[in-house]
Write a protein that holds these residues in place. Structure first.
Motif, PDB file in Angstrom:
ATOM      1  N   ASN A 102      -8.208  -3.975  -6.300  1.00 47.07           N
ATOM      2  CA  ASN A 102      -9.624  -4.140  -5.924  1.00 47.07           C
ATOM      3  C   ASN A 102      -9.800  -4.983  -4.664  1.00 47.07           C
ATOM      4  N   ALA A 160      -6.757  10.960   2.252  1.00 44.18           N
ATOM      5  CA  ALA A 160      -6.328  10.837   0.854  1.00 44.18           C
ATOM      6  C   ALA A 160      -5.662   9.491   0.562  1.00 44.18           C
ATOM      7  N   VAL A 161      -5.384   8.702   1.590  1.00 45.61           N
ATOM      8  CA  VAL A 161      -4.749   7.387   1.401  1.00 45.61           C
ATOM      9  C   VAL A 161      -5.813   6.368   1.000  1.00 45.61           C
ATOM     10  N   HIS A 162      -5.534   5.606  -0.037  1.00 44.89           N
ATOM     11  CA  HIS A 162      -6.458   4.568  -0.519  1.00 44.89           C
ATOM     12  C   HIS A 162      -5.970   3.205  -0.032  1.00 44.89           C
ATOM     13  N   PHE A 198       0.837  -1.208   0.000  1.00 42.16           N
ATOM     14  CA  PHE A 198       0.000   0.000   0.000  1.00 42.16           C
ATOM     15  C   PHE A 198       0.870   1.255   0.000  1.00 42.16           C
ATOM     16  N   THR A 215      -6.835   0.173  -0.845  1.00 43.65           N
ATOM     17  CA  THR A 215      -7.232  -0.904  -1.747  1.00 43.65           C
ATOM     18  C   THR A 215      -6.067  -1.215  -2.679  1.00 43.65           C
ATOM     19  N   SER A 216      -5.881  -2.488  -2.943  1.00 40.10           N
ATOM     20  CA  SER A 216      -4.826  -2.922  -3.852  1.00 40.10           C
ATOM     21  C   SER A 216      -5.395  -3.999  -4.773  1.00 40.10           C
ATOM     22  N   GLU A 239       1.848   1.884  -3.643  1.00 44.53           N
ATOM     23  CA  GLU A 239       0.742   2.344  -4.475  1.00 44.53           C
ATOM     24  C   GLU A 239       0.333   3.772  -4.155  1.00 44.53           C
ATOM     25  N   ASN A 240       0.446   4.175  -2.905  1.00 46.20           N
ATOM     26  CA  ASN A 240       0.032   5.529  -2.518  1.00 46.20           C
ATOM     27  C   ASN A 240       1.140   6.558  -2.670  1.00 46.20           C
ATOM     28  N   ARG A 271      -2.997   2.910   7.918  1.00 45.18           N
ATOM     29  CA  ARG A 271      -3.435   4.077   7.147  1.00 45.18           C
ATOM     30  C   ARG A 271      -2.889   5.358   7.760  1.00 45.18           C
ATOM     31  N   LYS A 313      -9.435  -4.841  -0.467  1.00 40.67           N
ATOM     32  CA  LYS A 313      -9.218  -3.990   0.695  1.00 40.67           C
ATOM     33  C   LYS A 313      -8.156  -4.612   1.607  1.00 40.67           C
ATOM     34  N   TRP A 314      -7.795  -3.845   2.652  1.00 45.52           N
ATOM     35  CA  TRP A 314      -6.706  -4.264   3.533  1.00 45.52           C
ATOM     36  C   TRP A 314      -6.941  -5.668   4.103  1.00 45.52           C
TER      37      TRP A 314
END
Length: 471
Positions: free
Chosen positions: A454, A447-449, A347, A451-452, A350-351, A404, A456-457
């Motif tokens: 599709n 602002a942190v997503h 994550f 999902t990776s 990706e972020n 997060r 979730k954590w």
């Protein structure tokens, strides 16, 4: 000089010696110097600001007259404005300016070179600019203080109205309202301190079915253990840390309590919450001897003590540490901890791909900064009020929000971190700034997503856990 002349006279009267010409020259020289000194003292009027300055040719102006002229120009003298006590006290001075304005704007004394008109105008402009700047700073400070007061009043009003909403609407209908969109929004804004403990207890739950009576039993057992255990030392510390009987870590609690929120001075020896913190940690050590006491637990217990009664704090503490993530870290389950770190890095990349590449380049791994954050649930790393806001959402969202929040902190300081090397990044992340803007941090967290691909954590971590178990 007088003594030399007197000795020469006595020497001449009592002897037939005729003094040489040089002696008479010496007498005349001393007399001339004395006369010259007197004349200089008489000719020197006014100030001596710059040492000995030869007087300017022309009529000498009386200092008192200069003072009188200034008073007349400024309108401070006259029959309706008698001399102030300050002036009467210092009347022995030949000249005394009434303010710094007099020094800046008044003409120079007669024994100093006259100030050119251009220079006088320049000084007047500089003085007016200084006064204007001072007034501008005062006005800016006053506006800043006014805005801070208004913001504080707004915050207090919003907290009061929110507390009323939680007490009258949400808490009485907790089971039906806790998952509603409105409650989740209020949760994100921060739970009012007056109801925070109640909300935390309900959100954490009591899956372990701990009662107040069980807490009393565990506390009594801990007190018995303290009576029979010798005082800790540096040697016994090492032995206890590796002992199979984790109840022996009871004595380690005493060494760690003094390091818990030292700036508050309420958990240290003699503080109002020292014994309460000691009791909860000791009772938990006897409740879970397989876990015992691990450094960092004191911060979690201390935050709960500040918001809950003693027995309720113990119940929430035991249930919090029973969560999978906390249990993995406090039992030092290396394989499970590595799985959490691996999921976090996915994550992270990706972020924040740029910062992630910078960390990889400098070999900065997540364990360097994440362990302390997770162990204490940010209560040691963040300011206490901000840490409580993180706890609010953590009680709602679970372990996902811990990671997060970590990404939110990295996002907040990514511009600073990308300019640092390994040592400075490690120092910065293990000792975050004392002042962290809460609203900005939560904006970055939002602002942190999480999902990776599709997933979730929770789903992603479960899949990753299966892979790690297979290998």
């Amino acid at each position: 000089n007088g003594w030399v002349c007197e000795q020469l006279n006595l020497f001449t009267l009592h002897s037939n010696f005729s003094p040489p010409l040089s002696i008479f020259s010496l007498r005349s020289l001393f007399a001339r110097r004395v006369k010259d000194n007197r004349s200089v003292e008489q000719r020197d009027p006014g100030w001596k600001l710059f040492g000995k300055v030869p007087p300017r040719e022309g009529p000498v102006k009386d200092p008192k007259r200069i003072q009188k002229e200034y008073e007349t120009k400024s309108g401070r003298a006259g029959p309706g404005n008698p001399t102030s006590p300050r002036q009467s006290v210092r009347k022995n001075l030949d000249f005394e300016p009434l303010s710094t304005t007099a020094l800046i704007l008044e003409d120079r004394p007669a024994n100093l070179p006259a100030k050119p008109a251009e220079e006088a105008q320049k000084h007047r402009q500089q003085y007016e600019e200084m006064v204007a700047q001072a007034k501008k700073r005062e006005l800016k400070d006053a506006q800043k203080k006014k805005k801070q007061l208004e913001d504080r009043c707004k915050l207090e009003d919003s907290i009061g109205s929110a507390a009323q909403t939680w007490n009258q609407e949400i808490l009485p209908n907790w089971s039906t309202m806790c998952t509603s969109r409105r409650v989740r929004d209020l949760w994100w804004q921060g739970i009012p301190p007056s109801v925070r403990g109640k909300v935390w207890s309900l959100a954490v739950g009591n899956d372990l079915n701990i009662t107040h009576e069980l807490y009393s039993i565990c506390l009594a057992r801990a007190k018995e253990k303290w009576k029979t255990t010798p005082a800790p030392s540096s040697e016994t510390e090492t032995e206890d840390a590796g002992s199979s009987d984790r109840e022996s870590s009871l004595e380690l609690i005493k060494l760690d309590i003094s390091r818990t929120f030292p700036q508050l001075c309420i958990f240290q020896q003699g503080g109002p919450y020292h014994d309460v913190l000691h009791s909860i940690l000791g009772a938990y050590t006897c409740y879970r001897p397989d876990v015992g006491y691990v450094q960092g637990m004191s911060f979690i217990a201390a935050v709960l003590i500040l918001n809950l009664d003693t027995a309720d704090a113990f119940i929430a503490f035991a249930n919090l540490l029973n969560k999978p993530c906390q249990m993995a870290f406090f039992r030092v389950d290396h394989s499970l901890m590595l799985t959490y770190f691996a999921a976090f890095e996915v994550f992270f990349e990706e972020n924040l791909p740029k910062l992630f590449a910078h960390f990889k380049k400098n070999n900065l791994t997540p364990d360097i900064y994440l362990i302390d954050w997770i162990f204490t649930l940010y209560s040691k790393s963040l300011p206490l009020d901000l840490a409580c806001r993180v706890w609010d959402v953590f009680c709602r969202d679970g372990e996902e929000f811990l990671f997060r929040t970590a990404l939110g902190l990295l996002r907040l300081y990514q511009d600073v971190l990308t300019c640092m090397d390994f040592i400075h990044m490690a120092q910065f992340l293990t000792r975050l700034p004392d002042l962290i803007p809460a609203e900005q941090l939560f904006q970055h967290i939002a602002a942190v997503h999480m999902t990776s691909r599709n997933r979730k954590w929770g789903q992603f971590f479960s899949d990753l856990l299966k892979i790690y178990k297979y290998f």
